[in-house]
Design an enzyme around this catalytic site. Structure first.
Site, PDB file in Angstrom:
ATOM      1  N   LYS A 208       0.721  -1.299   0.074  1.00 47.74           N
ATOM      2  CA  LYS A 208      -0.133  -0.117  -0.045  1.00 47.74           C
ATOM      3  C   LYS A 208       0.772   1.205  -0.136  1.00 47.74           C
ATOM      4  CE  LYS A 208      -1.764  -1.446   4.079  1.00 47.74           C
ATOM      5  NZ  LYS A 208      -0.463  -2.402   4.520  1.00 47.74           N
TER       6      LYS A 208
ATOM      7  N   HIS B   1       0.662  -3.256  14.907  1.00 44.70           N
ATOM      8  CA  HIS B   1       1.093  -2.083  14.311  1.00 44.70           C
ATOM      9  C   HIS B   1       1.327  -0.972  14.980  1.00 44.70           C
ATOM     10  CE1 HIS B   1       2.383   0.728  11.361  1.00 44.70           C
ATOM     11  NE2 HIS B   1       2.121   0.007  10.274  1.00 44.70           N
TER      12      HIS B   1
ATOM     13  N   GLU C  91       5.971  -5.685   8.546  1.00 44.36           N
ATOM     14  CA  GLU C  91       5.341  -4.912   7.606  1.00 44.36           C
ATOM     15  C   GLU C  91       5.807  -3.657   7.346  1.00 44.36           C
ATOM     16  OE1 GLU C  91       1.175  -5.256   8.554  1.00 44.36           O
ATOM     17  OE2 GLU C  91       1.399  -7.458   8.733  1.00 44.36           O
ATOM     18  N   PRO C  92       7.270  -3.546   6.880  1.00 42.06           N
ATOM     19  CA  PRO C  92       7.474  -2.100   6.965  1.00 42.06           C
ATOM     20  C   PRO C  92       6.952  -1.524   5.378  1.00 42.06           C
ATOM     21  CG  PRO C  92       9.148  -3.603   6.505  1.00 42.06           C
ATOM     22  CD  PRO C  92       8.286  -4.453   6.818  1.00 42.06           C
ATOM     23  N   GLY C  93       6.727  -0.277   5.446  1.00 35.25           N
ATOM     24  CA  GLY C  93       6.234   0.482   3.943  1.00 35.25           C
ATOM     25  C   GLY C  93       7.493   1.571   3.906  1.00 35.25           C
ATOM     26  N   ARG C  94       6.974   2.360   4.620  1.00 35.14           N
ATOM     27  CA  ARG C  94       7.731   3.956   4.632  1.00 35.14           C
ATOM     28  C   ARG C  94       9.435   3.476   4.470  1.00 35.14           C
ATOM     29  NH1 ARG C  94       5.396   8.605   6.334  1.00 35.14           N
ATOM     30  NH2 ARG C  94       3.556   7.632   7.241  1.00 35.14           N
TER      31      ARG C  94
ATOM     32  N   ASP D  70      -8.759  23.847  -6.261  1.00 39.17           N
ATOM     33  CA  ASP D  70      -9.302  24.285  -5.021  1.00 39.17           C
ATOM     34  C   ASP D  70      -7.879  24.745  -4.075  1.00 39.17           C
ATOM     35  OD1 ASP D  70      -9.957  23.424  -2.390  1.00 39.17           O
ATOM     36  OD2 ASP D  70     -10.220  21.318  -2.594  1.00 39.17           O
TER      37      ASP D  70
HETATM   38  N1  PLP Z   1       0.817  -2.909   7.866  1.00 37.56           N
HETATM   39  C1  PLP Z   1      -0.506  -2.288   8.002  1.00 37.56           C
HETATM   40  C2  PLP Z   1      -1.496  -3.186   8.287  1.00 37.56           C
HETATM   41  C3  PLP Z   1      -0.540  -0.938   7.776  1.00 37.56           C
HETATM   42  O1  PLP Z   1      -1.819  -0.510   7.993  1.00 37.56           O
HETATM   43  C4  PLP Z   1       0.608   0.043   7.440  1.00 37.56           C
HETATM   44  C5  PLP Z   1       0.243   1.227   6.910  1.00 37.56           C
HETATM   45  O2  PLP Z   1      -0.625   1.749   7.197  1.00 37.56           O
HETATM   46  C6  PLP Z   1       1.704  -0.629   7.176  1.00 37.56           C
HETATM   47  C7  PLP Z   1       1.924  -2.068   7.397  1.00 37.56           C
HETATM   48  C8  PLP Z   1       2.931   0.036   6.762  1.00 37.56           C
HETATM   49  O3  PLP Z   1       3.422   0.998   7.786  1.00 37.56           O
HETATM   50  P1  PLP Z   1       4.652   1.956   7.559  1.00 37.56           P
HETATM   51  O4  PLP Z   1       4.641   2.384   6.220  1.00 37.56           O
HETATM   52  O5  PLP Z   1       4.541   2.689   8.850  1.00 37.56           O
HETATM   53  O6  PLP Z   1       5.897   0.942   7.807  1.00 37.56           O
END
Ligand code: PLP
Length: 459
Positions: A68, A196, A273-276, A363
């Site tokens: 995501k 999380h 579950e790292p994203g950022r 806007d």
């Molecule tokens: N996992 C879940 C279920 C999340 O909702 C999110 C972010 O909203 C993430 C992982 C990723 O988090 P981050 O970007 O802080 O690492």
């Protein structure tokens, strides 16, 4: 492991001695006569650096990248080549990961409130690992995916994070036993616990407390007869701005807490579950000044009062904004202040003017900066914004139908070769002597890379 494929994902190889700035200069020169479209330059080597840091600092924790956060194909391909898993939040994200060759076992469907049809899709594609935090979800899963391997998500203290998630997700600890009993009645298999701590977490103690909470849930679940084998410590990591130094400290606290509450002999699988963390600094956005208005106000106008003249409030309108790549300004407190800077060289002596930078839509919420002191810009000038990888490209809208920023991906030849399946041994040796790169990959990746070398060599 999958190599990066040039045919399906056009990726430019960074020439030796060239930098990302050179690539940006080149793109701007290319666009000069034709279009002023906004664009990103993505540095895949940056993602590799982050990954190497992750596996050396958190050796027990396998990352499942949160799609995501940024679903750019080249990024997912890169991470798949590095053997990370993937956290998917919907049918479309699962579909995307599978289409890139990710194995179903390398996916966690990490959403606790899933549409029934998406669970059915996961089942049909053998994506078994999924989270839940409520009884209704258990009922849905028992109906359409009774073989699922379930992970109970618990609500944890996220008060020290910039984006809180526990108000919306996670079972409270006092309700956990009842939920687990319900899972048992429904003949479902619970295999682990997830949490999380919130995105942009500022305190390592949040992880310690959450890991301790997870231990309690493990004990309850084991008592009820579940074979618990997975802990998922979620996301929340960053390394930009105020977070620069924190990752090392977070890692120490996480490692210590894991060893205390889940000693390695327990055989537990730990994932996150790292994203950022993975993508934030890999993306640089280039935007164009498409319009300008100068508003003259009767106040001193040059910063530090060197000259006294009527203030010229500069209003610049750029071709990307809050409804495009920069929605983080309004909804991501971890990244709400953006500081676009001129692409052209700026002399120290140039006066700075109070400026407002607006996005392109009709806007007035579409405002990038307020009271921002920069040298004068002209229509056609380019501005750059660093650290634009997280929650940007995946959160754009079509409002006013402005063109979305194009994505140009670059990687160094060393990284490209090392991650491509077409490697042969001579190339690897060559790389090793040229830059020590492959060697460092092998030695830093205890859980995955060394074991994958035969794959890379196509033996
Ligand atoms: N996992 C879940 C279920 C999340 O909702 C999110 C972010 O909203 C993430 C992982 C990723 O988090 P981050 O970007 O802080 O690492």
């Amino acid at each position: 492991m999958h190599g990066l494929s040039l045919e399906r994902n056009p990726i430019d190889i960074l020439e030796t001695g060239k930098s990302i700035s050179d690539v940006i200069d080149g793109k701007i020169r290319q666009l000069y006569s034709g279009s002023e479209e906004p664009f990103y330059v993505v540095n895949l080597d940056n993602i590799l650096e982050r990954h190497l840091q992750w596996i050396s600092l958190l050796p027990r924790v396998k990352p499942f990248y949160a799609v995501k956060c940024n679903n750019t194909t080249a990024v997912l391909k890169m991470l798949s080549a590095l053997d990370t898993g993937f956290d998917c939040a919907s049918k479309a994200e699962i579909e995307l990961a599978l289409s890139l060759g990710v194995k179903p076992d390398d996916i966690i469907y990490a959403h606790t409130t899933k549409p029934l049809s998406h669970i059915r899709y996961a089942c049909a594609h053998r994506v078994n690992l999924m989270t839940f935090d409520n009884e209704e979800e258990l009922l849905k899963i028992s109906l359409v995916h009774p073989q699922a391997k379930l992970v109970i998500r618990i609500a944890v203290d996220d008060s020290k994070s910039m984006v809180r998630l526990s108000p919306k997700f996670g079972a409270r600890l006092p309700t956990v036993r009842q939920l687990l009993e319900r899972a048992r009645e429904l003949n479902l298999e619970v295999v682990g616990v997830s949490f999380h701590v919130g995105s942009g977490c500022t305190k390592s103690s949040a992880f310690r407390q959450a890991i301790e909470d997870a231990r309690c849930v493990f004990d309850v679940a084991s008592f009820l007869g579940f074979q618990m084998r997975l802990l998922d410590i979620g996301g929340g990591f960053s390394k930009i701005g105020d977070f620069q130094e924190r990752f090392e400290e977070f890692s120490q606290v996480i490692n210590g807490s894991l060893d205390e509450f889940f000693p390695p002999v327990s055989g537990l699988e730990v994932i996150a579950e790292p994203g950022r963390y993975y993508v934030e600094s890999a993306f640089t956005l280039a935007v164009n000044v498409i319009a300008k208005r100068v508003v003259v106000e009767d106040r001193p106008g040059v910063q530090d009062g060197a000259e006294s003249c009527p203030e010229r409030l500069m209003m610049y309108y750029i071709n990307d904004g809050v409804y495009g790549s920069m929605s983080c300004i309004t909804f991501d407190p971890a990244h709400s202040k953006l500081e676009p800077y001129p692409h052209r060289a700026v002399k120290k002596s140039e006066p700075r003017y109070r400026s407002i930078i607006w996005g392109p839509t009709c806007d007035s919420i579409d405002k990038i900066t307020e009271s921002y002191w920069i040298p004068e810009l002209y229509v056609g000038d380019w501005l750059l914004v660093d650290n634009m990888g997280a929650y940007t490209v995946s959160v754009t809208t079509d409002f006013n139908s402005f063109e979305k920023a194009h994505i140009y991906t670059v990687v160094t030849a060393e990284t490209w070769l090392a991650l491509n399946l077409s490697l042969n041994f001579a190339q690897i040796l060559n790389l090793e002597t040229q830059c020590g790169f492959f060697f460092s990959l092998q030695s830093c990746a205890p859980y995955c890379f060394a074991s994958k070398v035969p794959d890379m060599l196509e033996m």
